[in-house]
Write an enzyme that holds these catalytic residues in place. Sequence first.
Site, PDB file in Angstrom:
ATOM      1  N   TRP A  21       6.605 -11.530  -4.479  1.00  0.00           N
ATOM      2  CA  TRP A  21       7.554 -11.008  -3.490  1.00  0.00           C
ATOM      3  C   TRP A  21       7.602 -11.909  -2.260  1.00  0.00           C
ATOM      4  O   TRP A  21       8.489 -11.821  -1.433  1.00  0.00           O
ATOM      5  CB  TRP A  21       7.196  -9.562  -3.093  1.00  0.00           C
ATOM      6  N   ASP A  22       6.645 -12.827  -2.161  1.00  0.00           N
ATOM      7  CA  ASP A  22       6.593 -13.780  -1.055  1.00  0.00           C
ATOM      8  C   ASP A  22       7.952 -14.468  -0.871  1.00  0.00           C
ATOM      9  O   ASP A  22       8.374 -14.767   0.239  1.00  0.00           O
ATOM     10  CB  ASP A  22       5.558 -14.886  -1.332  1.00  0.00           C
ATOM     11  N   GLU A  25      -3.230  -4.722   0.569  1.00  0.00           N
ATOM     12  CA  GLU A  25      -3.951  -4.544  -0.694  1.00  0.00           C
ATOM     13  C   GLU A  25      -5.381  -4.052  -0.495  1.00  0.00           C
ATOM     14  O   GLU A  25      -6.123  -3.903  -1.468  1.00  0.00           O
ATOM     15  CB  GLU A  25      -3.948  -5.870  -1.467  1.00  0.00           C
ATOM     16  N   LYS A  61      -5.352  -5.599   5.420  1.00  0.00           N
ATOM     17  CA  LYS A  61      -5.327  -7.008   5.014  1.00  0.00           C
ATOM     18  C   LYS A  61      -4.142  -7.746   5.636  1.00  0.00           C
ATOM     19  O   LYS A  61      -4.252  -8.872   6.093  1.00  0.00           O
ATOM     20  CB  LYS A  61      -5.259  -7.078   3.491  1.00  0.00           C
ATOM     21  N   GLN A  62      -2.990  -7.103   5.625  1.00  0.00           N
ATOM     22  CA  GLN A  62      -1.778  -7.772   6.115  1.00  0.00           C
ATOM     23  C   GLN A  62      -0.790  -6.697   6.545  1.00  0.00           C
ATOM     24  O   GLN A  62      -0.940  -5.529   6.195  1.00  0.00           O
ATOM     25  CB  GLN A  62      -1.184  -8.646   5.021  1.00  0.00           C
TER      26      GLN A  62
HETATM   27  C1  BGC Z   1      -1.084 -10.981  -0.804  1.00  0.00           C
HETATM   28  C2  BGC Z   1       0.241 -10.646  -1.491  1.00  0.00           C
HETATM   29  C3  BGC Z   1       0.883 -11.938  -1.932  1.00  0.00           C
HETATM   30  C4  BGC Z   1      -0.049 -12.783  -2.770  1.00  0.00           C
HETATM   31  C5  BGC Z   1       0.524 -14.144  -3.095  1.00  0.00           C
HETATM   32  C6  BGC Z   1      -1.937 -11.794  -1.753  1.00  0.00           C
HETATM   33  O1  BGC Z   1      -3.138 -12.131  -1.122  1.00  0.00           O
HETATM   34  O2  BGC Z   1      -1.759  -9.793  -0.469  1.00  0.00           O
HETATM   35  O3  BGC Z   1       1.086  -9.948  -0.606  1.00  0.00           O
HETATM   36  O4  BGC Z   1       2.053 -11.642  -2.654  1.00  0.00           O
HETATM   37  O5  BGC Z   1      -1.258 -12.993  -2.076  1.00  0.00           O
HETATM   38  O6  BGC Z   1       0.740 -14.879  -1.934  1.00  0.00           O
END
Ligand code: BGC
Length: 774
Positions: free
Chosen positions: A357-358, A487, A599-600
């Site tokens: 989804w990035d 996550e 985490k984000q």
């Molecule tokens: C992030 C995801 C991301 C993936 C690839 C993960 O660490 O939590 O949001 O899509 O990395 O970059």
Amino acid sequence: MKQYLQVDEWSIIEDSFDPSTQEISESIFSIGNGYMGQRANFEERYSGRSLQGSYMAGVYYPDKTRVGWWKNGYPEYFAKVLNSTNWIGIDVVIDGEPLDLANCSVKEFVRELNMKEGWLSRRFTAVLDGGRELRVEAIRFVSVKRQPIGAIRYAVTPLNFSGSITFTPYLDGDIQNKDANYEEKFWNEVEKQAYASGGYLTLKTKKLDFHVTSAMAYRLEKDSQPVQAESTFAEREKYVAGSLTAAAAAGETLTLYKYVANVTSRNYGLGQLVEAARDQLEEAVQDGFDVLKQEQAVAWAEKWKESDIVIEGDPAAQQAIRFNIFQLNQTYSGEDDRLNIGPKGFTGEKYGGSTYWDTEAYCVPFYLSTADASIARNLLIYRYKHLQKARENARKLGFTKGALYPMVTMNGEECHNEWEITFEEIHRNGAIAYAIYNYVNYTGDRAYLGQYGLEVLVEISRFWEQRASRSTAKGKYVILGVTGPNEYENNVNNNWYTNRIAAWTLEYTLEVLEELEKSEPARYAELLETLKLENEERAVWKDIIANMYYPYDEERGVFLQQDGFLDKELIPVNELSPEHLPLNQNWSWDRILRSCYIKQADVLQGLYFLGHLYDLDTKKRNFDFYEPLTVHESSLSPCLHNILACELGYKEKAYEMYLRTSRLDLDNYNNDTEDGCHITSMAGTWMSVVQGFGGLRVMQGELVLNPFIPEHWHSFSFKVMFRGARLKVNVQGETVSVVNETETPAAVRIYGQSFKLDGLSEVHTRKSEAEANV
Ligand code: BGC
């Protein structure tokens, strides 16, 4: 974190050789052209630690999954971008002694990635047995203009001795992916031939039948003149090589030119591969290294014309932003709508080179603003082409209609199998819908909706319709058992972001349907027929929109990340003692899941996407609540926090977040750059400058700017393409100027004041002045 790179505004420079950082440098100094990419491995053999990496875009392998506890619905494979033929290799032997930087001492080593012109060079002096000193200067690039072509110039000068030097340029297909699940090799040989001054090699993947042909040509010169060399050539399994031996006296330079064309069955029929490679190779050889290199500089100048960011007063920030832009342009060039952007691009194997989804959440804005609209459109069409597979994915999970796009994919099929990601991170469907809105809002290309966009939106909406369920207890729609962008929480109920993006998708889909009914009635009728869209479905969507449940804390006035979030012990990150960080390396997963740490961006991701629907106070309350609990352990996190901090006027926080995103790989912030660079988060860094410090948004067809300049910067400027115009925005202190570099007029709003910019005109204003005029 070891900072060993020199600060330079246009180049990345390493000025000594340290085997312990070799793999990090191999990632950072990678070169690519959207079609292929190459880690900065040495041309000559190197027996030290190294991750050899040559990648061809779109050539992947469905590696059989390895999981402990199989769950129904898991995909059978995890796609891997394939490490393919090593085409850069040149063995060098001096009077019988192989040159290997792991086995000799090395001085005056300089490696440079020249971002202005798109090439990688390396020079050093190797001290061989008996104190013989050999000077080496190597330079290479992958051509932007002729994508299959790679060219290398490799010059060797004995400094204090005379000797016989053998160069063996080769193509080696006996390659293994480091991340192979069963340590298998993925390639079989199809054909090969070595001949005087060249050779070719065709390999085929053991599954899916991708064919890759590499053809090479080489020649040797002494002091820029053709040289008589003893020549042989050799073949063995998956390998062709040629050897040239010549004598060089002290001070004489032997220069090997190696040209390679790499073509794949993605672009040519199987019977045409060798011919296609050899034809393109021949043209490149005829034009010669200098012409190719000159072309490369011109091609990169074109790219910089559209995408450069200039920061005055902070060379480290300048270097970092150019590095990010450079890597993004090396990864995706946008002509081929079957390609996408892996989180590591061509710089490593991690994340399998697959699409996440990035792309929609982070990369689309970069390509929207720095290139022709067709480039971002191709990223959207990529998902359109995968719609059927996304429908199949939804059926596989038991949904009777609609589409669930995969979290990780190469060809539209899900290929990730950790249940909390594969089955639960359904928020990716929302980002894909949002990218359609973002693209149309930015470009004004409303025709896209009838052509492609609506079909995707309706199918995603149908998924949300089934995934939301009615809770009798709450009298509301709920979405249960999900993982949000954060996550560090799994299987939660009512993740605010997911519920919100689901309802928003339904709203937007209904809006697009209404618009299309008026603007393109014939296409509208056709689509209703194709999609078999019923009125009842729309009625259900409206009901979900009106009755979606959003967890909320009245007392604090904040959206709750999920049900029960407030039951956690809320201790800000800055009260944790530093040895706990990063949590993902120091805490058990169990402890992370039970903690409040984020985490984000999660709720904040929603407030970023849907920023136009929320007032500043709401954003402020949520930022103040969530940011202190956020550990930013995804590289995608700091950039969004920078953008929101800029909007809220939190200047210091904004700058802190900027530093964290912009030099992430150059300073190896997360201690993982050896696996590859964080390409998708580099788009986030670009967003930090343009949407964060520049305050750029697009509202009602106007480009809106609300810049502020970090204290450390004297000025900054960036270019954006906007609806056919190329605008250069410059911010210096309070003064903002926008120069329209094209003939296409544009509308901009600076600090609230609207300006019409004719072609080739410019506007200057100051914050106080513009605000007074609103
Ligand atoms: C992030 C995801 C991301 C993936 C690839 C993960 O660490 O939590 O949001 O899509 O990395 O970059």
